[in-house]
Design an enzyme around this catalytic site. Structure first.
Site, PDB file in Angstrom:
ATOM      1  N   HIS A   1       0.762  -1.269  -0.173  1.00  0.00           N
ATOM      2  CA  HIS A   1      -0.116   0.036   0.129  1.00  0.00           C
ATOM      3  C   HIS A   1       0.781   1.396   0.029  1.00  0.00           C
ATOM      4  O   HIS A   1       1.828   1.388   0.911  1.00  0.00           O
ATOM      5  CB  HIS A   1      -0.783  -0.123   1.296  1.00  0.00           C
ATOM      6  CG  HIS A   1      -1.957   1.229   1.262  1.00  0.00           C
ATOM      7  ND1 HIS A   1      -1.917   1.956   2.530  1.00  0.00           N
ATOM      8  CD2 HIS A   1      -2.807   1.362   0.591  1.00  0.00           C
ATOM      9  CE1 HIS A   1      -2.901   2.843   2.303  1.00  0.00           C
ATOM     10  NE2 HIS A   1      -3.249   2.598   1.003  1.00  0.00           N
ATOM     11  N   ARG A   2       0.795   2.038  -0.925  1.00  0.00           N
ATOM     12  CA  ARG A   2       1.729   3.390  -1.174  1.00  0.00           C
ATOM     13  C   ARG A   2       3.054   2.673  -1.204  1.00  0.00           C
ATOM     14  O   ARG A   2       3.970   3.638  -0.658  1.00  0.00           O
ATOM     15  CB  ARG A   2       1.430   4.091  -0.175  1.00  0.00           C
ATOM     16  CG  ARG A   2      -0.114   4.694   0.026  1.00  0.00           C
ATOM     17  CD  ARG A   2      -0.199   5.757   1.001  1.00  0.00           C
ATOM     18  NE  ARG A   2      -1.727   5.938   1.307  1.00  0.00           N
ATOM     19  CZ  ARG A   2      -2.401   6.576   2.152  1.00  0.00           C
ATOM     20  NH1 ARG A   2      -1.393   7.479   2.998  1.00  0.00           N
ATOM     21  NH2 ARG A   2      -3.423   6.657   2.715  1.00  0.00           N
TER      22      ARG A   2
ATOM     23  N   GLU B   1       0.525  -0.746  -4.723  1.00  0.00           N
ATOM     24  CA  GLU B   1      -0.881   0.163  -4.795  1.00  0.00           C
ATOM     25  C   GLU B   1      -0.143   1.648  -4.813  1.00  0.00           C
ATOM     26  O   GLU B   1       0.679   1.824  -4.068  1.00  0.00           O
ATOM     27  CB  GLU B   1      -1.692  -0.044  -3.528  1.00  0.00           C
ATOM     28  CG  GLU B   1      -2.986   0.681  -3.743  1.00  0.00           C
ATOM     29  CD  GLU B   1      -2.901   2.038  -3.103  1.00  0.00           C
ATOM     30  OE1 GLU B   1      -3.978   2.700  -3.137  1.00  0.00           O
ATOM     31  OE2 GLU B   1      -2.059   2.535  -2.409  1.00  0.00           O
TER      32      GLU B   1
ATOM     33  N   ASP C   1      -1.372   6.053  -5.608  1.00  0.00           N
ATOM     34  CA  ASP C   1      -2.295   7.213  -5.587  1.00  0.00           C
ATOM     35  C   ASP C   1      -1.605   8.244  -6.845  1.00  0.00           C
ATOM     36  O   ASP C   1      -0.609   8.645  -6.702  1.00  0.00           O
ATOM     37  CB  ASP C   1      -2.646   7.721  -4.457  1.00  0.00           C
ATOM     38  CG  ASP C   1      -2.739   6.684  -3.188  1.00  0.00           C
ATOM     39  OD1 ASP C   1      -3.845   6.343  -3.247  1.00  0.00           O
ATOM     40  OD2 ASP C   1      -2.249   6.610  -2.599  1.00  0.00           O
TER      41      ASP C   1
ATOM     42  N   HIS D   1      -0.739  10.897  -2.459  1.00  0.00           N
ATOM     43  CA  HIS D   1      -2.078  10.668  -2.220  1.00  0.00           C
ATOM     44  C   HIS D   1      -2.917  11.899  -1.958  1.00  0.00           C
ATOM     45  O   HIS D   1      -3.882  11.696  -2.364  1.00  0.00           O
ATOM     46  CB  HIS D   1      -1.737   9.820  -0.812  1.00  0.00           C
ATOM     47  CG  HIS D   1      -3.116   9.494   0.070  1.00  0.00           C
ATOM     48  ND1 HIS D   1      -3.805  10.577   0.650  1.00  0.00           N
ATOM     49  CD2 HIS D   1      -3.820   8.574  -0.092  1.00  0.00           C
ATOM     50  CE1 HIS D   1      -5.088   9.812   1.053  1.00  0.00           C
ATOM     51  NE2 HIS D   1      -4.929   8.524   0.766  1.00  0.00           N
TER      52      HIS D   1
ATOM     53  N   GLU E   1      -4.642   3.939  -8.191  1.00  0.00           N
ATOM     54  CA  GLU E   1      -5.922   4.573  -7.630  1.00  0.00           C
ATOM     55  C   GLU E   1      -5.861   5.965  -8.111  1.00  0.00           C
ATOM     56  O   GLU E   1      -4.875   6.880  -7.938  1.00  0.00           O
ATOM     57  CB  GLU E   1      -5.855   4.700  -6.283  1.00  0.00           C
ATOM     58  CG  GLU E   1      -7.037   5.222  -5.660  1.00  0.00           C
ATOM     59  CD  GLU E   1      -7.299   5.535  -4.145  1.00  0.00           C
ATOM     60  OE1 GLU E   1      -6.523   4.871  -3.300  1.00  0.00           O
ATOM     61  OE2 GLU E   1      -7.992   6.450  -3.886  1.00  0.00           O
TER      62      GLU E   1
ATOM     63  N   LYS F   1      -6.999   9.467  -7.919  1.00  0.00           N
ATOM     64  CA  LYS F   1      -7.561  10.181  -6.939  1.00  0.00           C
ATOM     65  C   LYS F   1      -8.506  11.267  -7.468  1.00  0.00           C
ATOM     66  O   LYS F   1      -8.083  12.618  -7.339  1.00  0.00           O
ATOM     67  CB  LYS F   1      -6.242  10.649  -6.112  1.00  0.00           C
ATOM     68  CG  LYS F   1      -5.756   9.790  -5.192  1.00  0.00           C
ATOM     69  CD  LYS F   1      -6.797   9.402  -4.042  1.00  0.00           C
ATOM     70  CE  LYS F   1      -6.188   8.514  -2.812  1.00  0.00           C
ATOM     71  NZ  LYS F   1      -7.187   7.876  -1.978  1.00  0.00           N
TER      72      LYS F   1
ATOM     73  N   ASP G   1       0.173  -2.051   4.399  1.00  0.00           N
ATOM     74  CA  ASP G   1       1.154  -1.072   4.684  1.00  0.00           C
ATOM     75  C   ASP G   1       2.532  -1.917   4.715  1.00  0.00           C
ATOM     76  O   ASP G   1       3.724  -1.190   5.028  1.00  0.00           O
ATOM     77  CB  ASP G   1       1.252  -0.102   5.734  1.00  0.00           C
ATOM     78  CG  ASP G   1       0.107   0.979   5.253  1.00  0.00           C
ATOM     79  OD1 ASP G   1       0.113   1.426   4.446  1.00  0.00           O
ATOM     80  OD2 ASP G   1      -0.696   1.322   6.246  1.00  0.00           O
TER      81      ASP G   1
HETATM   82  O1  G3P Z   1      -6.670   1.550  -2.606  1.00  0.00           O
HETATM   83  C1  G3P Z   1      -6.899   1.085  -1.071  1.00  0.00           C
HETATM   84  C2  G3P Z   1      -6.527   2.549  -0.302  1.00  0.00           C
HETATM   85  O2  G3P Z   1      -5.324   2.827  -0.699  1.00  0.00           O
HETATM   86  C3  G3P Z   1      -7.652   3.521  -0.258  1.00  0.00           C
HETATM   87  O3  G3P Z   1      -7.521   4.324   0.495  1.00  0.00           O
HETATM   88  O4  G3P Z   1      -6.834   6.782   1.312  1.00  0.00           O
HETATM   89  O5  G3P Z   1      -5.320   4.750   1.606  1.00  0.00           O
HETATM   90  O6  G3P Z   1      -6.056   5.920  -0.705  1.00  0.00           O
HETATM   91  P1  G3P Z   1      -6.233   5.618   0.685  1.00  0.00           P
HETATM   92 CA    CA Z   2      -4.557   4.604  -2.384  1.00  0.00          CA
END
Ligand code: G3P
Ligand code: CA
Length: 243
Positions: A7-8, A34, A36, A49, A109, A111, A229
């Protein structure tokens, strides 16, 4: 086997959405990353993000009002600067050039839930195609209209709606969007939702799955993937887990 998406990047241990974090995710053995994306004033897709650079860099400003060059003058190592030194907000092109030499999967993702970024989908899909990444990519967003637009531009690229509140029969909703997967908040799911969705042919990739208990539970269900994460810890757990 449950796939592991960082995640990120490896955001639990490295500055989120930076090359440092992505390189660490690769090292950890994650299956995918993943991230953004937003668009700059001069039309570059950048990996960050928030709509502003305030939280994660040494600068201040709104991404869509700044050029790529301006944005990259600031340090994005954020709370990890003492550990890893300086790094800048990466452009998506920089990330793709690096990804080309790996076998990583990627979940981008968009945004665009707040500001809509006209033309973002076209630009993103054009870049994915130019790198030949169609089959390594999942596009997600909380803006499901945007995902349907992506699908209309490139049905060969998987789309997956993100959601953070209870959705009734999400596998039915996913099919209405022509999405092959759902990306629910971990808070919204239970065993039944995971299993019913997967039985209906809809992959489930919950976010953000960080505790050992949550990770183990989803491995036990053979959930399609988790978004975490801490990919290094998740990979270690998966290695010890008999599926
Ligand atoms: O893609 C899952 C998650 O990343 C969505 O929420 O705020 O972490 O981008 P956020
Ligand atoms: Ca995300």
């Amino acid at each position: 086997m449950t796939q592991i998406y960082a995640h990120r990047g490896s955001a639990g241990t490295h500055p989120e959405n930076t090359m440092l974090s992505f390189q660490e995710a690769l090292k950890s053995g994650a299956d995918g990353i993943e991230m953004d994306v937003h668009l700059t004033k001069d039309g570059h897709l950048v990996i960050i993000h928030d709509e502003t650079i305030d939280r994660t860099t040494t600068g201040k400003g709104i991404v869509r009002e700044m050029t790529l060059k301006e944005i990259q003058t600031y340090d994005a190592s954020h709370k990890f600067s003492a550990d890893y030194g300086r790094t800048s907000i990466p452009s998506l092109e920089e990330f793709f050039s690096w990804m080309r030499d790996t076998t990583l999967l990627c979940n981008i993702e968009l945004k665009n839930g707040g500001y809509r970024y006209p033309g973002m989908e076209e630009k993103l899909i054009g870049m994915i195609k130019s790198f030949g990444f169609e089959k390594r990519m999942i596009l997600s967003s909380f803006n499901h209209y945007s995902l349907v637009h992506c699908y209309s531009l490139a049905p060969e690229i998987e789309i997956a709606p993100l959601y953070s509140n209870g959705l009734y029969m999400p596998w039915v909703y996913a099919k209405a969007l022509r999405a092959a997967a759902i990306h629910p908040s971990i808070k919204t799911i239970n065993d039944e939702i995971v299993l019913e969705s997967m039985n209906a042919g809809v992959a489930v990739r919950p976010y953000t799955v960080n505790t050992d208990g949550q990770i183990r539970k989803l491995f036990a269900l053979n959930c399609s993937a988790i978004i975490t994460d801490f990919p290094e810890r998740a990979v270690k757990l998966r290695n010890t887990y008999k599926q």
